[in-house]
Design a protein around this motif. Structure first.
Motif: not given
Length: 467
Positions: A242-247, A258-266
């Motif tokens: 799923f991760t590969i598909h979503a990216v 791709r929201l994991f690019r936000h340091r706060a959320l990660t």
């Protein structure tokens, strides 16, 4: 919140509707022996009354973001709450174990939509302001559920039969629907959007496989069981797919990883995983501890957890205000330190340890839980646009629930192995020391939370804070 009456109305509506869903995750746990006897099935079969509900929750959680876009928040909330209420009524009239398990799935489908939608509706109504205090509102049902659920369940079984465990949802659900109709704003109209079908086929079964595999770890054989290894491997492969598909997907993935690019959320999601492991893991240990070491019954064990709930309720509001003023890093770190310190009496207790000491420790632990969870949930939404909030709600909910399942599985195996080789007090000491280890790692990870945001004036639809 007086400056934002819309937020106040939304909070009243979602809390009124969400209480029944949160209670239902724990209220049935004390009734499993009664259900097995009344429906004439073994305990292993009736365990699916709880397991099926939780798995149905996880199946539908990833769909919440797309469904809100398609139907609008208010309409989706009313539909999901109605489905949950219909499932509750059906459970009360179940005629055998199979029908009860099936109707619990209906409940879980409605509840799985509501859980992330609670956070989404409140965060969108807040327009990026006072996020700490907003999350203290969101956490109210979650704080009450694990504590009051077993107590209410024990009281109901003391005076009525198990069917009333589901019928008490009727007045709660009716009040929730009335509040939603009267108080929730119409919001943005739903718009046609294509469902990410492949993403759904990858993520929902993937999360369910992980949860199912972890739930079987406590059975004889532990991590080497086929119904543990196969679901875990399948779940990891599906989530990775799923991760590969979503990216790679350009338009509206089911959950935008791709929201994991936000340091706060990660960073907040990582800590929510650990806090889920600590919270749900200790919620497994504590009732068993009171029953096996101190000889209390199920209702007595539930009542012993009340100080923890009181502590959590008392610290929520202060934690929210401090998060808005100081940022989430130091508040979360302090909360995890308090949790770890409060677990020390349990990790060093013997059968002769005075119960007053342990009840005081539970109260302090509750204070720490409120202080740790509020900043994590508020930090996770920092820097996100309005349309990204539903995806963040799903990510944080999955992180916490998978972490909880991992903590329960690991501590259950540790407890079983320790019980096989030693006395009950010593076995629980070992298990609680592992729970302290979870909190110690969480303390270290809080250093990666973002610093407090610099407040600036921006348009309302944007959630503004440091990334």
């Amino acid at each position: 919140m007086a400056e934002n009456p819309g937020l106040t109305r939304t909070a009243i509506a979602v809390i009124a509707g969400g209480l029944a869903v949160i209670f239902d995750t724990t209220i049935v746990s004390v009734a499993l022996h009664d259900l097995a006897a009344d429906l004439h099935v073994p305990l292993g079969t009736i365990q699916w009354v709880s397991t099926a509900y939780l798995l149905a929750l996880f199946v539908t959680i990833p769909v919440a973001g797309w469904a809100q876009t398609r139907l609008g928040g208010r309409r989706l909330w009313l539909i999901a709450l109605s489905v949950f209420l219909a499932g509750s009524v059906a459970c009360a009239f179940a005629w055998d174990a199979a029908s009860l398990i099936g109707f619990r799935v209906v409940q879980g489908i409605g509840g799985g939509i509501m859980l992330p939608l609670m956070s989404t509706l409140l965060m969108q109504a807040a327009h990026g302001r006072n996020l700490g205090r907003v999350m203290s509102l969101v956490s109210l049902p979650a704080a009450l559920g694990p504590i009051l659920g077993p107590v209410i369940g024990g009281l109901v079984l003391g005076y009525a039969d198990w069917r009333w465990l589901f019928l008490i949802n009727v007045p709660l659900g009716a009040v929730g629907i009335a509040c939603a109709v009267l108080l929730l704003p119409a919001g943005e109209p739903g718009r046609r959007t294509r469902l990410d079908g492949l993403g759904l086929l990858l993520l929902s079964p993937g999360v369910v496989s992980l949860i199912y595999g972890l739930s079987n770890v406590s059975h004889p054989g532990g991590w080497s069981r086929g119904d543990v290894v196969v679901p875990l491997i399948a779940g990891l492969l599906l989530v990775a797919g799923f991760t590969i598909h979503a990216v790679r997907r350009d338009d509206a993935p089911l959950v935008d990883v791709r929201l994991f690019r936000h340091r706060a959320l990660t960073s907040a999601s990582s800590l929510l995983f650990l806090s889920g492991a600590s919270l749900y893991g200790t919620m497994l240990l504590l009732p068993l501890y009171w029953q096996q070491v101190h000889g209390t019954d199920a209702l007595g064990a539930g009542l012993m957890l009340v100080p923890q709930g009181i502590g959590t309720l008392l610290s929520r509001t202060l934690a929210g205000r401090l998060t808005d003023r100081l940022g989430g890093r130091w508040v979360a770190m302090t909360g995890f330190v308090v949790i770890g310190v409060a677990l020390v009496p349990f990790a060093t207790a013997s059968a002769s340890t005075h119960q007053a000491v342990l009840l005081g420790a539970l109260f302090v632990q509750g204070l720490g839980m409120g202080a740790a969870s509020i900043p994590l949930m508020s930090v996770a939404f920092q820097g996100l646009e309005r349309a990204e909030v539903p995806h963040a709600s799903i990510i944080t909910r999955i992180a916490q629930q998978v972490g909880g399942s991992f903590g329960v599985a690991l501590l259950a195996v540790i407890l079983q192995q320790s019980l096989a080789s030693g006395s009950a007090p010593d076995a629980f000491d070992v298990a609680f020391r592992w729970a302290i280890g979870f909190t110690a790692v969480a303390v270290l990870l809080t250093a990666f939370l973002p610093r407090p945001a610099v407040k600036v004036s921006v348009p309302e639809p944007t959630l503004v804070a440091a990334k």
